[in-house]
Each structure stands twice: as C-alpha cells, then as structure tokens.
Write an enzyme that holds these catalytic residues in place. Sequence first.
Site, short mmCIF file in Angstrom:
data_model
loop_
_atom_site.label_atom_id
_atom_site.label_comp_id
_atom_site.label_asym_id
_atom_site.label_seq_id
_atom_site.Cartn_x
_atom_site.Cartn_y
_atom_site.Cartn_z
N HIS A 99 0.84 -1.24 0.00
CA HIS A 99 0.22 -0.03 -0.02
C HIS A 99 0.82 1.25 -0.13
CE1 HIS A 99 -2.10 -2.98 2.39
NE2 HIS A 99 -3.41 -2.39 2.07
N ASP A 102 2.26 1.96 3.30
CA ASP A 102 3.18 1.12 4.09
C ASP A 102 4.61 1.63 3.74
OD1 ASP A 102 1.17 -0.66 4.30
OD2 ASP A 102 1.56 -1.85 2.56
N GLU A 230 -10.73 -6.71 -4.32
CA GLU A 230 -10.50 -7.83 -3.20
C GLU A 230 -11.56 -7.61 -2.55
OE1 GLU A 230 -6.43 -7.85 -1.41
OE2 GLU A 230 -7.49 -8.51 0.29
N GLU A 266 -8.79 -13.69 -1.31
CA GLU A 266 -8.41 -13.90 -0.16
C GLU A 266 -8.99 -14.83 0.70
OE1 GLU A 266 -6.31 -10.74 1.80
OE2 GLU A 266 -6.72 -11.61 4.02
N ASP A 305 -10.20 -11.59 11.04
CA ASP A 305 -9.40 -11.83 9.99
C ASP A 305 -7.88 -12.09 10.61
OD1 ASP A 305 -8.40 -12.04 7.60
OD2 ASP A 305 -8.37 -9.71 7.14
N ASP A 338 -0.64 -12.73 1.94
CA ASP A 338 -1.21 -11.51 2.81
C ASP A 338 -1.48 -12.02 4.21
OD1 ASP A 338 -2.38 -9.34 3.83
OD2 ASP A 338 -3.89 -9.19 2.41
#
Length: 438
Positions: A99, A102, A230, A266, A305, A338
């Site tokens: 990102h 990040d 996503e 994901e 998550d 991820d």
Amino acid sequence: MSYFGNLDKVKFEGKQSTNPLAFKFYNPDQVVLGKTMREHLRFAVAYWHSFTANGTDPFGAGTAIRGWDQYSGMDLAKARVEACFELLNILDVDYFAFHDRDIAPEGSTLQETNQNLDVIVSLIKDNMKATGKKLLWNTANMFSNPRFVHGAATTSNADVFAYAAAQVKKALEHGKELGAENYVFWGGREGYETLLNTDMGLELDNLARFLHMAVDYAKEIGFDAQFLIEPKPKEPSKHQYDFDVATSLSFLQKYDLMKHFKMNVEANHATLAGHTFEHELHVARINGALGSIDANQGDYLLGWDTDEFPTDLYSTTLAMYEILQNEGGIGRGGVNFDAKVRRSSFDPIDVVYAHIAGMDSFARGLQVAAKLLEDRVLTNVIDDRYASFKSGIGADIVAGKANFHSLEAYALQNNPIVNKSGRTELIKNILNQYIINV
Ligand code: XUL
Ligand code: CO
C-alpha cells in the site's frame, strides 16, 4: 546491514530434509504440467505484514523485534526498503506488494505525503533494477487515516472523495513507474455501519464513478496493469460493499466494469463470508474473473481476519486445483502472502520460517492438484455425475431444444426416476490418499 541475520538463500532440499531453512516441497525449477513451480506460483511478500506491522493488537503494543526499530520517519521507510529486498533475496521470491502508506510516512499535507512517496518509490525502483525483483501489485491505503472514517469512494463527504481520487491517481502513477503487473482495490471502509444514516444507492453509484475514473486515468497514462477487486464481507466496516466474489461480480456487471476488473481472492476473507477459499476461487474462475490470490488462512474458531500463514494442505490443494483449471493459471496474478507471523513469533527469523511454511504448503498443494488433474480423479467423478445431460432429454435441455411441453411429456412416461449416489465420503478419502501419497 542485515535485518535477517545474514542468511543464505533458502534452497530446495526435498521432503526428507530437517533443515528449517530449506524448502521441502518448493523447488522453483521443477516442472509441473509444463510450467516451473516458480511460474505457476509467482509468490509475493506483502510489505505491510512483514515490514510495516509490529505485532500490535487491540489489547497490546507491538512485540516484533526488528533491525529497523531504531529508525523513524524517512530513515525508517528507507531501512524497510532494504529489509524488503533482503528478504526477497533470502526467500528467492520474485514479487512484492504494498500500500502507498506502507512504504512512506504521511506528511502534514498531501503535497508532502506525495514527496515522501516519490523518494521511496525511486529507491524501490533502484532496488528493483539492481535485483530483478518485481511488483505484483500496489494499492492505496484509504482506511487507516481518520479522514476515511465514513469511507473513501463511498464517503458521505465529497472532499474526502476528491482526496481519495488524488491518492489513487498518485498510486497509479507509481504503479506505472514500477511496472506493477496488477493494481488492487480493497475497500476497507467502503461499506456502512447503519442504514439509518446511509444512502446506499448514492454510495454504490459513487464507487462505480470512482472506479471508472481510475480505469480512464490508467488508460490515459498508459498503465496497463490488471485491475483487481479484493472482496471481503466485514472488518473494518460492519458491512462492506465488496462482500464476496459473487456480490462484487454483480456490482461490476451493473456498472459496466466487468471488462476492466478481475478478483484478488483472499482465503481468510472467504472464511469471513461463510465460504471456503475454493468456493470463492471457483466463482471467480467460472466467470472469467480469477486474477490473483492473497494467500493466508483464518482460524475457524475466531470470527476475525487472523491472516495466518497458510499451512493447511487440504485448502492449498483445493486452491491450486482451481488455479490450475483457470485459463492461463494464475496469469498476471500471483500468490501473495497477505499473512503475518503470530504476535508471539517476534524474531526476524520467524518471518523467514513463516514464508517457507507458506511456500512449501502451496508447492505441495500444486503437486497434489496437478496429479488429481492428470489422473482425472474429480474430472471423472463430475463427468459421470452429470452424464444424464450428455444424451437424450439432458442433451436437449443443454442444447436449448427442450421446453415445458416436451419436458412434461418426457416426465409423464419416465417412471420411476433413478438417482445415483454422490459418493462424497469415498471421494474425500481418495483426496486424502492423494495428499498423503503424491
Ligand atoms: C485486508 C487486506 C488488505 C488488502 C490490500 O484484510 O486483505 O491488506 O489485501 O488492501
Ligand atoms: Co488481502
């Protein structure tokens, strides 16, 4: 300076190896169904989990011990770039993903933030040139900053919509600059908390307007990455608009965006939506929209998550089974970890062990899935189960030659109806045999 203890490159030693720093199943050069494992899997390291996060959870401070802890601001950002390329080299992984937030700290204005980003993007570019590593995808973080409290493209505040557009514009420019193969849209705050204060129709129309603008701008600057949505049902939003693959596909269809987007599926998001990973991959695949995957796993006892590294061979096998059947396999996408080490796994070497575990699990899944396909195990089961649609009345139905008159006439004289067993338990046992023996 080494951030991971001057480790040698991790090598394939085979399944008898007891070396914790060797691959047991991932042999990058091994050919499976005509392609090397490296080509099939296109592994990527996720910048946010491995370099930006520090093990913070809602109940406690970070626990991670990292060689970059001593730095702050732009020095910290630069150290993380070095650490990223060191890890990619150790793991022999070709790709990474990030990102915007990040990689560089936000400044006090958008101008300053963009300047910080430009500096780090150019450092990343130098490192990519020197090492041959590639960017699987980049994305814009439009969920952490408090300005996105009501959403980004689906906010109630037009000023925030404009800010989000500026942010994605910059991210697309950086994606082009770094040759990103994909660009991801994950709508962390694109959802709602209560219908009592929400104009859902306007929010969804605005999301579509936003995505069309992104498509137009990418075209304008000649950025030809595959765009990916996503899906995730919840967290941080209570209800996210990209709930699952099916919901996202119907959104794309309604707003004439199907030709521009595929899915980044994901595993843990599938679990949260009440689906298996393979279900989500399958729905994407049969709609020609399987683009890339975020590899991780959830915990079936927890409702959030957890982003664990994938180690469940059953799941990686069935995921790779879908990917192998996808036209062109994973294509321009990849297997992006991820995933984060547990808060109690705080040493730098845990990040290395975690990726080795994930890579081996997917490599093993690939081997088993390839053998299942080669031996036509499930293909035969399915062919046999639907055989009634190959001839007679079934073939007429499929060919569009049947109607309620002809079907009634057939049903009236077809007595009794005979069904065949689905053999679920037998099939699952055969699958276990493959996972154990291949
Ligand atoms: C959050 C998540 C994101 C996306 C990119 O659950 O998966 O990290 O992958 O924004
Ligand atoms: Co993700």
